[in-house]
Design a protein around this motif. Structure first.
Motif, PDB file in Angstrom:
ATOM      1  N   TYR A   1      45.366  73.654  31.442  1.00 27.10           N
ATOM      2  CA  TYR A   1      46.664  73.068  31.119  1.00 27.10           C
ATOM      3  C   TYR A   1      46.476  71.756  30.367  1.00 27.10           C
ATOM      4  CZ  TYR A   1      48.079  76.265  34.838  1.00 27.10           C
ATOM      5  OH  TYR A   1      48.271  77.381  35.621  1.00 27.10           O
ATOM      6  N   LEU A   2      47.468  71.432  29.584  1.00 22.28           N
ATOM      7  CA  LEU A   2      47.557  70.118  28.969  1.00 22.28           C
ATOM      8  C   LEU A   2      48.968  69.607  29.189  1.00 22.28           C
ATOM      9  CD1 LEU A   2      45.990  68.011  27.280  1.00 22.28           C
ATOM     10  CD2 LEU A   2      47.088  69.008  25.259  1.00 22.28           C
ATOM     11  N   GLN A   3      49.096  68.668  30.104  1.00 16.96           N
ATOM     12  CA  GLN A   3      50.377  68.034  30.362  1.00 16.96           C
ATOM     13  C   GLN A   3      50.543  66.893  29.382  1.00 16.96           C
ATOM     14  OE1 GLN A   3      52.912  68.790  32.633  1.00 16.96           O
ATOM     15  NE2 GLN A   3      54.049  67.186  31.549  1.00 16.96           N
ATOM     16  N   MET A   4      51.628  66.919  28.621  1.00 14.00           N
ATOM     17  CA  MET A   4      51.855  65.912  27.583  1.00 14.00           C
ATOM     18  C   MET A   4      53.146  65.174  27.882  1.00 14.00           C
ATOM     19  SD  MET A   4      50.726  68.090  24.209  1.00 14.00           S
ATOM     20  CE  MET A   4      52.187  69.122  24.253  1.00 14.00           C
ATOM     21  N   ASN A   5      53.031  63.885  28.108  1.00 12.12           N
ATOM     22  CA  ASN A   5      54.185  63.040  28.408  1.00 12.12           C
ATOM     23  C   ASN A   5      54.356  61.993  27.315  1.00 12.12           C
ATOM     24  OD1 ASN A   5      54.475  64.417  30.880  1.00 12.12           O
ATOM     25  ND2 ASN A   5      53.120  62.966  31.925  1.00 12.12           N
ATOM     26  N   SER A   6      55.524  61.389  27.292  1.00 13.07           N
ATOM     27  CA  SER A   6      55.827  60.326  26.325  1.00 13.07           C
ATOM     28  C   SER A   6      55.449  60.748  24.905  1.00 13.07           C
ATOM     29  CB  SER A   6      55.074  59.041  26.703  1.00 13.07           C
ATOM     30  OG  SER A   6      55.422  58.618  27.999  1.00 13.07           O
ATOM     31  N   LEU A   7      55.891  61.923  24.540  1.00 11.35           N
ATOM     32  CA  LEU A   7      55.519  62.469  23.236  1.00 11.35           C
ATOM     33  C   LEU A   7      56.121  61.667  22.099  1.00 11.35           C
ATOM     34  CD1 LEU A   7      55.704  66.227  24.175  1.00 11.35           C
ATOM     35  CD2 LEU A   7      53.709  65.092  23.190  1.00 11.35           C
ATOM     36  N   GLN A   8      55.342  61.552  21.033  1.00 16.44           N
ATOM     37  CA  GLN A   8      55.725  60.798  19.855  1.00 16.44           C
ATOM     38  C   GLN A   8      55.664  61.698  18.622  1.00 16.44           C
ATOM     39  OE1 GLN A   8      56.790  57.573  20.155  1.00 16.44           O
ATOM     40  NE2 GLN A   8      56.535  57.958  22.355  1.00 16.44           N
TER      41      GLN A   8
END
Length: 123
Positions: free
Chosen positions: A80-87
Motif C-alpha cells: 500500500y501507499l497511503q498518500m496524505n496532504s496531496l499537492q
C-alpha cells in the motif's frame, strides 16, 4: 513470474488523501521488496517509497516524507501507499514494482512492474 496490479488512483483536491494498493498474484511476493514510483508527463520515473520484506524497513523521497506511508500486508500479498496532504506536484502515474533483495531507488532495477494508476490532484 509475479503479476502486480495497482488500484486506488483517482482525482482528488489539494490536501486530500488516497491509498494506492499493489496486489501481487503470487505468494512468492513475500520474498520481494517493493518500490513505489511515479511518472509525470515528460519526466522520468521518480522514486517515491520503498519497503523491504520481512524486515519492514522503509525509505521515502524527500518530497513525500511525512505525507506518504508505505506498508504491506503479507497475508494479502498486497502493498500500500497511503498518500496524505496531496499537492498538485503529486500528479502522476504511480507504479509499484517488485525485486528480490532490498528495495532500490532505480525503477529499472526491479524485476516486475504494475501497469500504473493515475493520480490527479486538482487545485
Amino acid at each position: 513470474q509475479v503479476h502486480l496490479a495497482e488500484s486506488g488512483g483517482g482525482l482528488v483536491q489539494v490536501g486530500g488523501s488516497l491509498r494506492l494498493s499493489c496486489a501481487a498474484s503470487e505468494r512468492s511476493f513475500s520474498s520481494y521488496a517493493v518500490g513505489w514510483f511515479r511518472q509525470a508527463p515528460g519526466k522520468e520515473h521518480e522514486f517515491v517509497a520503498g519497503i523491504n520484506w520481512p524486515s519492514g524497513v522503509t525509505d521515502y523521497a524527500d518530497s513525500v516524507k511525512g505525507r506518504f506511508t508505505v506498508s504491506r500486508d503479507g497475508a494479502k500479498n498486497t502493498a500500500y501507499l497511503q498518500m496524505n496532504s496531496l499537492q498538485p506536484d503529486d500528479t502522476a502515474v504511480y507504479y509499484c514494482a517488485a525485486r528480490l533483495g532490498q528495495y532500490s531507488t532505480y525503477f529499472h532495477r526491479y524485476n516486475y512492474w504494475g501497469q500504473g494508476t493515475q493520480v490527479t490532484v486538482s487545485s
